[in-house]
Design an enzyme around this catalytic site. Structure first.
Site, PDB file in Angstrom:
ATOM      1  N   ASP A  35       0.828  -1.211   0.000  1.00  5.73           N
ATOM      2  CA  ASP A  35       0.000   0.000   0.000  1.00  5.73           C
ATOM      3  C   ASP A  35       0.861   1.260   0.000  1.00  5.73           C
ATOM      4  O   ASP A  35       2.060   1.225   0.315  1.00  5.73           O
ATOM      5  CB  ASP A  35      -0.877  -0.039   1.260  1.00  5.73           C
ATOM      6  CG  ASP A  35      -2.187   0.712   1.092  1.00  5.73           C
ATOM      7  OD1 ASP A  35      -2.314   1.477   0.121  1.00  5.73           O
ATOM      8  OD2 ASP A  35      -3.085   0.542   1.953  1.00  5.73           O
ATOM      9  N   ASP A  66     -10.717   1.987  -3.350  1.00  2.46           N
ATOM     10  CA  ASP A  66     -11.233   1.815  -1.986  1.00  2.46           C
ATOM     11  C   ASP A  66     -12.751   1.835  -1.987  1.00  2.46           C
ATOM     12  O   ASP A  66     -13.378   1.542  -0.968  1.00  2.46           O
ATOM     13  CB  ASP A  66     -10.718   2.944  -1.082  1.00  2.46           C
ATOM     14  CG  ASP A  66      -9.377   2.577  -0.468  1.00  2.46           C
ATOM     15  OD1 ASP A  66      -8.965   1.412  -0.581  1.00  2.46           O
ATOM     16  OD2 ASP A  66      -8.739   3.464   0.120  1.00  2.46           O
TER      17      ASP A  66
HETATM   18  C1  DGJ Z   1      -5.785   1.939   1.931  1.00  2.30           C
HETATM   19  C2  DGJ Z   1      -6.189   0.695   1.197  1.00  2.30           C
HETATM   20  O1  DGJ Z   1      -6.681   1.016  -0.061  1.00  2.30           O
HETATM   21  C3  DGJ Z   1      -7.209  -0.062   2.044  1.00  2.30           C
HETATM   22  O2  DGJ Z   1      -7.669  -1.172   1.345  1.00  2.30           O
HETATM   23  C4  DGJ Z   1      -6.557  -0.454   3.332  1.00  2.30           C
HETATM   24  O3  DGJ Z   1      -5.518  -1.362   3.072  1.00  2.30           O
HETATM   25  C5  DGJ Z   1      -6.044   0.779   4.040  1.00  2.30           C
HETATM   26  N1  DGJ Z   1      -5.217   1.565   3.197  1.00  2.30           N
HETATM   27  C6  DGJ Z   1      -5.295   0.392   5.285  1.00  2.30           C
HETATM   28  O4  DGJ Z   1      -4.724   1.455   5.889  1.00  2.30           O
END
Ligand code: DGJ
Length: 722
Positions: free
Chosen positions: A480, A541
């Site tokens: 991430d 997301d």
């Molecule tokens: C952003 C990601 O897109 C989410 O799926 C998740 O992993 C969060 N970060 C966790 O902080």
């Protein structure tokens, strides 16, 4: 074997299957872009540049008023001379006040078998010695000794050309490169449209088309990442082109940082398309003898509309860009605990998710953010990659073991590029983050970005990841990145990106069996650069099924379904609050690397049974859904319905989905015309409209869909050839 590149005294003809690219050599000096499109047997110059004496068009050769660089269609235009349009490059001599014009002229060429790797950068690769050929054109600026080598690789199996540029300072003085684009191309396509994939966090890659007219359209990122806002991909659609017909030329920049994609249309309707590293705040010192490699652009041409374009680029990305054993392997159904627990979990809670998910047919459990250091919320601990024993007394091995014993694989979340201000790492090395001395350190999500341009920072990141991955208990990594770069010029951002690529190369090559999924707050770095290292990306997301229709539709224009992470999440949806059925959510997510992002412990027995059936069905159709030819049937842009389908390469199987977004009373009968089937084959259709029909009938006349009641409902059709 037939040559892919022809060299003639006055032109170069690059012959990819189904497409030609022609560069003319004007007066032995200037490279002029002549053609990129339909395959040509030969180039005789019927449409070649003819000089014309035009008002206000200056001439580099004072004896000839018909030659002006302002009207010549160019291949890599110079700055500051008689061309007033955007240059492809700009280099200043030191001190930087010195001249800013430049005169690259043609010096020679080379033919290379295969495709040389791009030093330090991701790029498409040849899979065998003779599946591609490369042409290198040498340009030189006589005054400074700066050279540019324009590189063109032609592939034998796809209508694709890869372009990039290598600068070399062969002079005696240092230079500063301030603009070093990967490609420039001038073309005449009246009423052509520029297609862009733009949006925002949770609204990534919405399709937008603009008719090109006098003036410029610039899409750019100055965020240090390719970004949610603009994707480093554009397509030029000829005036008449549609989803199924007409000419489409697509351009992917293989890069994940600051970029510029610009289309500038001049007074005569000629468009100059340019892509590359964003020149904003970019100044790269080139000492004598040093060189600079630009990222690559993948150009692909299709005469079969946007759909034809997408299918061929999907294949190319899988065959020549993504690497490693996972590229063509079926991706496991996963369950990720993020939306189920956020930071609030312990070993017991995670075990209960695992125990519930395994019998439903889920194959991989992913432990998301919050497993390390003092990470109880998003304000701390990034950089402290040591398991939190209060939450996980058995360590990562404990939960990994529980997961394996349940018959699933185990995956883990990392955010390796970042450091929280409240972390042991930051306290020990406050200078390791990207910053400018004496300036504010802007925080994003309470975190700073580690400067991966520095070797000691890279070494630390690699070592901390290896400490965990060496345990052998990790089968999947979600990588991430949750903020953008601030207090950072373009050169530092590029150095950081090169550093990140080094880290990724080191980690992904050390653990080839680990499935890596890239993520940046969802789809903030869904680009060809990242796909070189990690074969799938968390698409957004936003897990709402209706929002996902547009996001996945837009993403599918440029990227293959197998690269798109797509999950069923809980309702009411956490991002938009919408209620949709499990079936609708699953039907949308199935065209991708499928999974769940919810707490299965709260499933009722009926829901559990439904999910079990969905998973079994998905597994039976997974190869077709992930690696079949993808056909877009109805765009969600109308907000009432959407449809798409996947067809196995041998056309023996297919799966089609119809999504009803908003129900209408007394609605007209819906007919779905399928695509991509074998017209001569007979298909047994199961699902909502069972029966047997020929491919020609299903495509030519279509299939009547049953009435659907209610918003957010879907129909799934499974087709099997007899
Ligand atoms: C952003 C990601 O897109 C989410 O799926 C998740 O992993 C969060 N970060 C966790 O902080």
């Amino acid at each position: 074997m037939q040559r892919l590149i022809e060299v003639h005294p006055d032109h170069f003809h690059l012959k990819a299957p189904g497409a030609s690219y022609v560069i003319e050599l004007v007066r032995g000096t200037y490279l002029s872009h002549a053609h990129w499109g339909a395959p040509l047997e030969s180039w005789g110059g019927a449409n070649a540049h003819r000089g014309q004496d035009r008002a206000f068009a200056p001439n580099p050769d004072i004896t000839d008023r018909t030659l002006s660089l302002d009207t010549l269609k160019q291949e890599y235009p110079n700055p500051g001379g008689s061309d007033f349009r955007s240059p492809a490059w700009l280099a200043r001599t030191e001190p930087s006040s010195a001249a800013h014009s430049g005169e690259f002229v043609y010096r020679g060429h080379r033919l290379v078998t295969g495709k040389p790797l791009l030093a330090g950068l991701p790029s498409a690769t040849s899979r065998s010695r003779d599946d591609c050929e490369t042409l290198e054109l040498d340009l030189e600026d006589g005054l400074t000794g700066l050279k540019a080598i324009l590189s063109y690789t032609v592939f034998r199996t796809a209508p694709v050309i890869c372009r990039s540029v290598r600068f070399q300072n062969s002079g005696k003085a240092s230079l500063r490169l301030e603009r070093a684009l990967s490609m420039s191309m001038d073309f005449d396509l009246p009423e052509a449209r520029l297609l862009q994939l733009s949006g925002s966090w949770a609204r990534e890659r919405t399709v937008r088309e603009t008719v090109l007219g006098e003036g410029s359209i610039s899409l750019e990122s100055r965020r240090g990442a390719s970004s949610h806002q603009h994707n480093p991909f554009v397509a030029i659609l000829s005036a008449e082109s549609t989803e199924d017909h007409g000419e489409v030329r697509g351009f992917h920049l293989v890069y994940s940082g600051n970029f510029l994609a610009q289309a500038e249309t001049d007074q005569f309707g000629t468009t100059r398309l340019q892509l590359g590293i964003n020149p904003w705040a970019f100044s790269w010192e080139l000492a004598p003898g040093e060189s600079f490699q630009t990222p690559e652009v993948i150009l692909s041409y299709s005469a079969e509309g946007l759909g034809g374009y997408s299918r061929q680029i999907h294949r190319f990305i899988r065959d020549h860009l993504c690497r490693g054993p996972w590229v063509n392997r079926e991706r496991p159904i996963l369950i990720n605990n993020w939306e189920a627990t956020y930071f609030d979990f312990n070993e017991e809670k995670l075990s209960s998710i695992v125990q519930k998910a395994a019998p439903l047919g889920v194959e991989l459990f992913v432990l998301d953010d919050g497993w390390f250091g003092q990470r109880r919320d998003d304000r701390r601990a990034l950089g402290d990659w040591v398991v939190n024993r209060t939450k996980l007394p058995g360590g990562l091995e404990g939960i990994a073991k529980t997961t394996r014993q349940a018959g699933m694989k185990f995956g883990l979340w990392f955010e390796p590029e970042m450091v929280s201000v409240d972390s042991d790492l930051y306290r020990a090395h406050p200078d390791w983050c990207i910053h400018e001395e004496g300036r504010t350190r802007s925080e994003g999500r309470s975190q700073l970005v580690l400067n991966l341009g520095r070797p000691e920072v890279r070494a630390h990141v690699i070592q901390s990841l290896k400490l965990i991955l060496d345990s052998g208990s990790i089968d999947y990594v979600k990588w991430d990145s949750n903020r953008h770069l601030t207090e950072c010029d373009g050169s530092t951002a590029h150095r950081h990106m090169l550093g990140l690529y080094q880290v990724l190369e080191s980690i992904t090559s050390a653990y080839p069996e680990i499935l890596f999924e890239s993520c940046s707050g969802g789809g903030g770095r869904f680009d060809a650069g990242m796909l070189y290292y990690m074969p799938q990306v968390w698409t957004s997301d936003n897990t709402d099924a209706v929002s996902r229709l547009s996001i996945q539709w837009g993403t599918s224009i440029a990227y293959p379904p197998a690269t798109m992470g797509a999950h069923v999440s809980a309702v009411p949806n956490h991002q938009v609050g919408r209620m949709t059925s499990v079936k609708m959510r699953a039907d949308v997510a199935m065209t991708g690397a499928f999974g769940y992002e919810l707490d299965p412990v709260v499933f009722s027995p009926e829901e559990a049974r439904e999910v079990q059936d969905l998973n079994a069905w998905y597994k039976a159709n997974r190869r077709t859904l992930q690696f079949g030819d993808f056909h877009r049937l109805k765009s969600p842009a109308s907000h009432d319905a959407a449809a798409w389908m996947s067809v196995a390469p041998d056309k023996t199987r297919a799966v089609a989905f119809w999504f009803q977004i908003m129900a209408r009373a007394n609605a007209p009968q819906r007919v779905l015309r399928l695509k991509g089937l074998d017209p001569r084959k007979t298909y047994r259709v199961s699902g909502a409209c069972a029966g047997e029909w020929s491919g020609s009938e299903l495509m030519g006349a279509g299939i009547r869909l049953p009435d659907l009641h209610g918003d957010y409902t879907s129909i799934r059709l499974e087709l099997q050839a007899n």
